[in-house]
Design an enzyme around this catalytic site. Structure first.
Site, PDB file in Angstrom:
ATOM      1  CB  THR A 107       1.226  -0.572   4.650  1.00 27.24           C
ATOM      2  OG1 THR A 107       1.106  -1.485   4.006  1.00 27.24           O
ATOM      3  CG2 THR A 107       2.198  -0.299   5.426  1.00 27.24           C
ATOM      4  N   GLY A 108      -0.640  -3.158   5.699  1.00 29.96           N
ATOM      5  CA  GLY A 108      -0.493  -4.550   6.161  1.00 29.96           C
ATOM      6  C   GLY A 108      -1.792  -5.346   5.960  1.00 29.96           C
ATOM      7  CB  THR A 153      -0.822  -0.208   1.322  1.00 33.74           C
ATOM      8  OG1 THR A 153      -1.793  -0.925   1.154  1.00 33.74           O
ATOM      9  CG2 THR A 153      -1.441   1.180   1.684  1.00 33.74           C
ATOM     10  NE  ARG A 165      -9.259  -7.453   1.805  1.00 31.42           N
ATOM     11  CZ  ARG A 165      -8.034  -6.611   1.964  1.00 31.42           C
ATOM     12  NH1 ARG A 165      -7.989  -5.677   1.088  1.00 31.42           N
ATOM     13  NH2 ARG A 165      -7.410  -6.749   3.196  1.00 31.42           N
ATOM     14  N   GLY A 212     -10.288  -3.518   2.128  1.00 28.69           N
ATOM     15  CA  GLY A 212      -9.485  -3.414   3.040  1.00 28.69           C
ATOM     16  C   GLY A 212      -9.516  -2.199   4.161  1.00 28.69           C
ATOM     17  CG  ASP A 213      -6.040  -1.302   6.408  1.00 32.95           C
ATOM     18  OD1 ASP A 213      -5.968  -1.924   5.470  1.00 32.95           O
ATOM     19  OD2 ASP A 213      -5.237  -0.665   6.814  1.00 32.95           O
ATOM     20  N   GLY A 243      -5.105  -6.007   6.093  1.00 30.12           N
ATOM     21  CA  GLY A 243      -6.137  -4.947   6.554  1.00 30.12           C
ATOM     22  C   GLY A 243      -7.158  -5.461   7.366  1.00 30.12           C
TER      23      GLY A 243
HETATM   24  N1  ASP Z   1      -3.707  -2.786   3.947  1.00 27.90           N
HETATM   25  C1  ASP Z   1      -3.946  -2.886   2.562  1.00 27.90           C
HETATM   26  C2  ASP Z   1      -5.331  -3.829   2.536  1.00 27.90           C
HETATM   27  O1  ASP Z   1      -5.537  -4.738   3.250  1.00 27.90           O
HETATM   28  C3  ASP Z   1      -2.874  -3.789   2.136  1.00 27.90           C
HETATM   29  C4  ASP Z   1      -1.475  -3.481   2.397  1.00 27.90           C
HETATM   30  O2  ASP Z   1      -1.452  -2.465   3.164  1.00 27.90           O
HETATM   31  O3  ASP Z   1      -0.740  -4.269   2.359  1.00 27.90           O
HETATM   32  O4  ASP Z   1      -6.133  -3.599   1.357  1.00 27.90           O
END
Ligand code: ASP
Length: 344
Positions: free
Chosen positions: A263-264, A212, A240, A242-243, A266
């Site tokens: 980021t991560g 992200t 879907r 995400g966050d 989500g």
């Molecule tokens: N957080 C993002 C999501 O879940 C993806 C990411 O940050 O790697 O969509």
């Protein structure tokens, strides 16, 4: 051996010692006055990220590492230039994120991952810490810079989050041209989708299934802002989301505490309302920026099984960049002289 000063020298020393301090200051302004632009101007700060995940040194060639660092540096400096020119934190995070969206290296905009149907669906959000206004888009397929559309949602609509076709209709009504889906096609992401469908574990070189981009900034007026943009997760299904576009989960800004971009994985950031949790720890719990970020990323998030990281800036320009994954593409710059780009 000390020498006794001559009567003439004693007279001269006495005269100097009786010159009023103000006169001395007036005579030697360069020595005593605070130089303009140093210490007197409010601190400006910006931090950016390009995603967190499995990023091991062994997986990175010197060339690929240099390319990541170059694009992070361009984004960081573009955002900083806005702040240095007296621009707003909103303009700064917008400028930085657009550059990362246009780079094919990161999972946002041009370099976005594919969903299970082989289509790129993009999410983004912005938040203004002064007004607490926010805008976000989810699941858009033809918008080159989703961060810009999120900002338009904030500034030109009565809503916070628009999705899919409706968000693209809103884009057209507001003069944002749509781009063909081919704009987002990259071989690296296509191979990741194929690997995901085969059920292969991705090699470390693939930087995981997600990533992200984001930016947080403090401007000279003391206003904070945050922006996040993503392609989400490789092989995602069923629309879907995400966050990243969810205010409080992956993106948050409040002049009373901090600005956060996450980021991560989500789903875990949504369940811990991670960005708002960091803000609340500062605003209600009296934590400093680094303490609050550390507590959430290595505490609640980790305990549930979530991995990833956050970038955070507070109202004094303090910056935290915390992650519990192997690496996080990141950079920070402030008027205190800091300029840092790091991966591991
Ligand atoms: N957080 C993002 C999501 O879940 C993806 C990411 O940050 O790697 O969509």
């Amino acid at each position: 051996m000390t020498q006794t000063p001559s009567p003439a020298r004693r007279r001269m020393l006495k005269a100097v010692c009786t010159i009023p301090l103000a006169a001395l200051l007036a005579y030697c302004p360069a020595t005593f006055a605070t130089p303009p632009d140093q210490g007197a101007r409010p601190v400006i700060s910006i931090a950016i990220h390009g995603g967190a995940g499995v990023i091991s040194r062994a997986s990175m060639t010197p060339e690929s590492e240099a390319a990541y660092r170059a694009d992070l540096g361009r984004a960081l400096d573009a955002g900083y230039a806005v702040l240095e020119g007296g621009g707003s934190s909103l303009d700064a995070v917008d400028a930085a994120v657009r550059i990362l969206e246009d780079s094919p290296m990161f999972n946002a905009g041009r370099g976005a991952v594919f969903n299970s149907e082989g289509i790129n669906e993009l999410d983004a959000a912005v938040m203004d810490g002064k007004t607490h206004k926010a805008g976000a888009v989810a699941g858009v397929r033809h918008v080159q810079n989703p961060v810009g559309l999120a900002r338009l949602v904030m500034e030109k609509s009565p809503h916070v989050l628009l999705s899919g076709q409706g968000a693209e209709d809103f884009a057209l009504e507001n003069g944002v041209p749509l781009v063909p889906r081919s704009w987002f096609w990259t071989e690296k992401r296509w191979k990741q989708l194929e690997a995901a469908k085969r059920g292969d574990r991705l090699s470390a070189a693939d930087i995981g299934y997600y990533g992200t981009v984001g930016a947080v900034a403090l401007d000279r007026e003391g206003n904070l802002a945050a922006a996040t943009s993503t392609g989400g997760m490789t092989n995602k299904r069923w629309g879907r989301i995400g966050d990243s576009p969810l205010i409080g989960a992956g993106t948050y800004a409040d002049n009373g505490s901090c600005a956060v971009s996450a980021t991560g994985s989500g789903e875990y950031f949504i369940r811990t309302v991670a960005a708002h949790e960091i803000s609340a720890l500062m605003r209600l719990g009296g934590r400093g920026v680094r303490e609050a970020a550390h507590e959430v990323v290595h505490g609640r998030l980790k305990e549930l099984g979530g991995d990833g990281g956050v970038i955070v800036v507070d109202g004094k320009g303090g910056i935290a960049m915390e992650f519990n994954s192997e690496g996080m593409f990141r950079g920070a710059r402030s008027s205190t002289g800091l300029r840092e780009i790091a991966i591991y």
